[in-house]
Design a protein around this motif. Sequence first.
Motif, PDB file in Angstrom:
ATOM      1  N   ASP A 103       0.826  -1.201   0.000  1.00  0.00           N
ATOM      2  CA  ASP A 103       0.000   0.000   0.000  1.00  0.00           C
ATOM      3  C   ASP A 103       0.866   1.259   0.000  1.00  0.00           C
ATOM      4  O   ASP A 103       0.562   2.242  -0.681  1.00  0.00           O
ATOM      5  CB  ASP A 103      -0.929   0.006   1.217  1.00  0.00           C
ATOM      6  CG  ASP A 103      -2.237  -0.731   0.956  1.00  0.00           C
ATOM      7  OD1 ASP A 103      -2.459  -1.141  -0.199  1.00  0.00           O
ATOM      8  OD2 ASP A 103      -3.030  -0.873   1.894  1.00  0.00           O
ATOM      9  N   MET A 104       1.944   1.224   0.767  1.00  0.00           N
ATOM     10  CA  MET A 104       2.845   2.377   0.795  1.00  0.00           C
ATOM     11  C   MET A 104       3.521   2.562  -0.560  1.00  0.00           C
ATOM     12  O   MET A 104       3.660   3.683  -1.060  1.00  0.00           O
ATOM     13  CB  MET A 104       3.887   2.210   1.904  1.00  0.00           C
ATOM     14  CG  MET A 104       4.716   3.455   2.165  1.00  0.00           C
ATOM     15  SD  MET A 104       5.710   3.293   3.667  1.00  0.00           S
ATOM     16  CE  MET A 104       4.413   3.251   4.912  1.00  0.00           C
ATOM     17  N   ARG A 105       3.913   1.461  -1.173  1.00  0.00           N
ATOM     18  CA  ARG A 105       4.537   1.557  -2.490  1.00  0.00           C
ATOM     19  C   ARG A 105       3.545   2.065  -3.531  1.00  0.00           C
ATOM     20  O   ARG A 105       3.897   2.851  -4.422  1.00  0.00           O
ATOM     21  CB  ARG A 105       5.114   0.206  -2.904  1.00  0.00           C
ATOM     22  CG  ARG A 105       6.283  -0.271  -2.023  1.00  0.00           C
ATOM     23  CD  ARG A 105       6.996  -1.451  -2.646  1.00  0.00           C
ATOM     24  NE  ARG A 105       6.135  -2.607  -2.789  1.00  0.00           N
ATOM     25  CZ  ARG A 105       5.968  -3.543  -1.862  1.00  0.00           C
ATOM     26  NH1 ARG A 105       6.600  -3.447  -0.702  1.00  0.00           N
ATOM     27  NH2 ARG A 105       5.176  -4.576  -2.073  1.00  0.00           N
ATOM     28  N   ALA A 106       2.277   1.631  -3.428  1.00  0.00           N
ATOM     29  CA  ALA A 106       1.254   2.119  -4.353  1.00  0.00           C
ATOM     30  C   ALA A 106       1.015   3.611  -4.161  1.00  0.00           C
ATOM     31  O   ALA A 106       0.804   4.356  -5.130  1.00  0.00           O
ATOM     32  CB  ALA A 106      -0.046   1.346  -4.145  1.00  0.00           C
ATOM     33  N   THR A 107       1.046   4.065  -2.913  1.00  0.00           N
ATOM     34  CA  THR A 107       0.884   5.498  -2.632  1.00  0.00           C
ATOM     35  C   THR A 107       2.023   6.299  -3.253  1.00  0.00           C
ATOM     36  O   THR A 107       1.800   7.348  -3.866  1.00  0.00           O
ATOM     37  CB  THR A 107       0.834   5.727  -1.112  1.00  0.00           C
ATOM     38  OG1 THR A 107      -0.266   5.001  -0.554  1.00  0.00           O
ATOM     39  CG2 THR A 107       0.674   7.206  -0.791  1.00  0.00           C
ATOM     40  N   ILE A 108       3.240   5.794  -3.109  1.00  0.00           N
ATOM     41  CA  ILE A 108       4.396   6.494  -3.678  1.00  0.00           C
ATOM     42  C   ILE A 108       4.280   6.558  -5.193  1.00  0.00           C
ATOM     43  O   ILE A 108       4.531   7.613  -5.809  1.00  0.00           O
ATOM     44  CB  ILE A 108       5.697   5.793  -3.253  1.00  0.00           C
ATOM     45  CG1 ILE A 108       5.922   5.982  -1.755  1.00  0.00           C
ATOM     46  CG2 ILE A 108       6.892   6.329  -4.040  1.00  0.00           C
ATOM     47  CD1 ILE A 108       7.003   5.096  -1.188  1.00  0.00           C
ATOM     48  N   ALA A 109       3.889   5.450  -5.820  1.00  0.00           N
ATOM     49  CA  ALA A 109       3.738   5.438  -7.274  1.00  0.00           C
ATOM     50  C   ALA A 109       2.706   6.466  -7.714  1.00  0.00           C
ATOM     51  O   ALA A 109       2.898   7.170  -8.714  1.00  0.00           O
ATOM     52  CB  ALA A 109       3.338   4.041  -7.748  1.00  0.00           C
ATOM     53  N   ARG A 110       1.610   6.577  -6.956  1.00  0.00           N
ATOM     54  CA  ARG A 110       0.553   7.537  -7.304  1.00  0.00           C
ATOM     55  C   ARG A 110       1.052   8.974  -7.130  1.00  0.00           C
ATOM     56  O   ARG A 110       0.763   9.843  -7.973  1.00  0.00           O
ATOM     57  CB  ARG A 110      -0.658   7.266  -6.417  1.00  0.00           C
ATOM     58  CG  ARG A 110      -1.883   8.052  -6.776  1.00  0.00           C
ATOM     59  CD  ARG A 110      -2.516   7.596  -8.090  1.00  0.00           C
ATOM     60  NE  ARG A 110      -3.746   8.328  -8.315  1.00  0.00           N
ATOM     61  CZ  ARG A 110      -4.924   7.979  -7.793  1.00  0.00           C
ATOM     62  NH1 ARG A 110      -5.016   6.884  -7.038  1.00  0.00           N
ATOM     63  NH2 ARG A 110      -6.005   8.678  -8.046  1.00  0.00           N
ATOM     64  N   LEU A 111       1.774   9.226  -6.067  1.00  0.00           N
ATOM     65  CA  LEU A 111       2.327  10.567  -5.859  1.00  0.00           C
ATOM     66  C   LEU A 111       3.302  10.922  -6.972  1.00  0.00           C
ATOM     67  O   LEU A 111       3.235  12.016  -7.552  1.00  0.00           O
ATOM     68  CB  LEU A 111       3.018  10.636  -4.493  1.00  0.00           C
ATOM     69  CG  LEU A 111       2.120  10.567  -3.263  1.00  0.00           C
ATOM     70  CD1 LEU A 111       2.959  10.409  -1.996  1.00  0.00           C
ATOM     71  CD2 LEU A 111       1.235  11.805  -3.141  1.00  0.00           C
ATOM     72  N   ASN A 112       4.203  10.011  -7.281  1.00  0.00           N
ATOM     73  CA  ASN A 112       5.182  10.275  -8.334  1.00  0.00           C
ATOM     74  C   ASN A 112       4.496  10.522  -9.677  1.00  0.00           C
ATOM     75  O   ASN A 112       4.914  11.399 -10.442  1.00  0.00           O
ATOM     76  CB  ASN A 112       6.160   9.119  -8.467  1.00  0.00           C
ATOM     77  CG  ASN A 112       7.230   9.079  -7.388  1.00  0.00           C
ATOM     78  OD1 ASN A 112       8.017   8.136  -7.319  1.00  0.00           O
ATOM     79  ND2 ASN A 112       7.302  10.090  -6.522  1.00  0.00           N
ATOM     80  N   ALA A 113       3.450   9.765  -9.964  1.00  0.00           N
ATOM     81  CA  ALA A 113       2.729   9.949 -11.226  1.00  0.00           C
ATOM     82  C   ALA A 113       2.068  11.320 -11.306  1.00  0.00           C
ATOM     83  O   ALA A 113       1.806  11.823 -12.405  1.00  0.00           O
ATOM     84  CB  ALA A 113       1.687   8.847 -11.403  1.00  0.00           C
TER      85      ALA A 113
END
Length: 308
Positions: free
Chosen positions: A97-107
């Motif tokens: 979930d944390m990695r998915a959040t980071i991916a969304r922020l970076n995008a």
Amino acid sequence: MDRRRIAAAGAALLLALAPPAQAQAPVETVRLYPGTAPGSDDWRRPESATPTADGTVYANVRDPELLVYLPPARIANGRAVVILPGGGLRVLGIDRDMRATIARLNAAGIAAFILKYRVLQTERPPAPPPASAAAPARWPDYPPLAIRNANANPASGDARLGEVLRFAVDDTRRAFALIRQNRARWRVDPAQIGMMGTSAGGGVAIGTLLARDPAARPSFIASIFGPALQDVTVAPDAPPLFIVTETGHGPVTDGLDALFGMWRAAKRPVEFHVFDIAPGQLGTHLWLDRFMDWMVEQRLRPADPRRR
């Protein structure tokens, strides 16, 4: 509609239905301090990293680090988020979930920084909970806890955990200093650094705000089932607060309800989401879209032109 338009519409639909991309490995890992972290000079237990079903649990963190995840330069907008993992101040958990959040922020053009802050030194780090096919209880039994000034610390009398909380806040302030020092290289606006804390990480985020350090004042705080771990006072200029939790999370939900009430009484921006699910089931699919929209509404990031 011609075939090209049909194909384009189909491709857009597939993109919309596709799962979010996972964050890559950090582009940098930076030590917070040039030598031993101040105050923990005599800590000797080595850090450990234990794989879990969906991530890693770190124990005995004594040399805090900042894990740097940057968006592509062409879309970077200067915004940044310091992410504080949870684990009861005893361990730190970094999961999918944390990695998915980071991916969304970076995008969205936002830099993300996971802070591995100091946690309690333990001879035998707590083992990750075993995977279970049984559904978790929606209303687990929690020991009663009196909530005063939004303080939901279940171990407020534990001197060692109190010391670790102070160290974690110091580490967060140091992380802000490092991001500011590297603002040009990491393409970050020092006035646009927010914080997101999960579980105890939320308490560390609130504690950092309460430290009243102008150099570490966040542009916002997002607490993902992470109540305050000390008495709270809300300043007249307190930053926007976004809160997510579950109905059955006992004192955590009670503490966040009180925190929401204090922000609201101070007439500061605050949004509170409570999902009627069991603790531990609060996946990003429930709240991440709303959080990204909230950032736009609070003018914490530019709107996505594709969604106008």
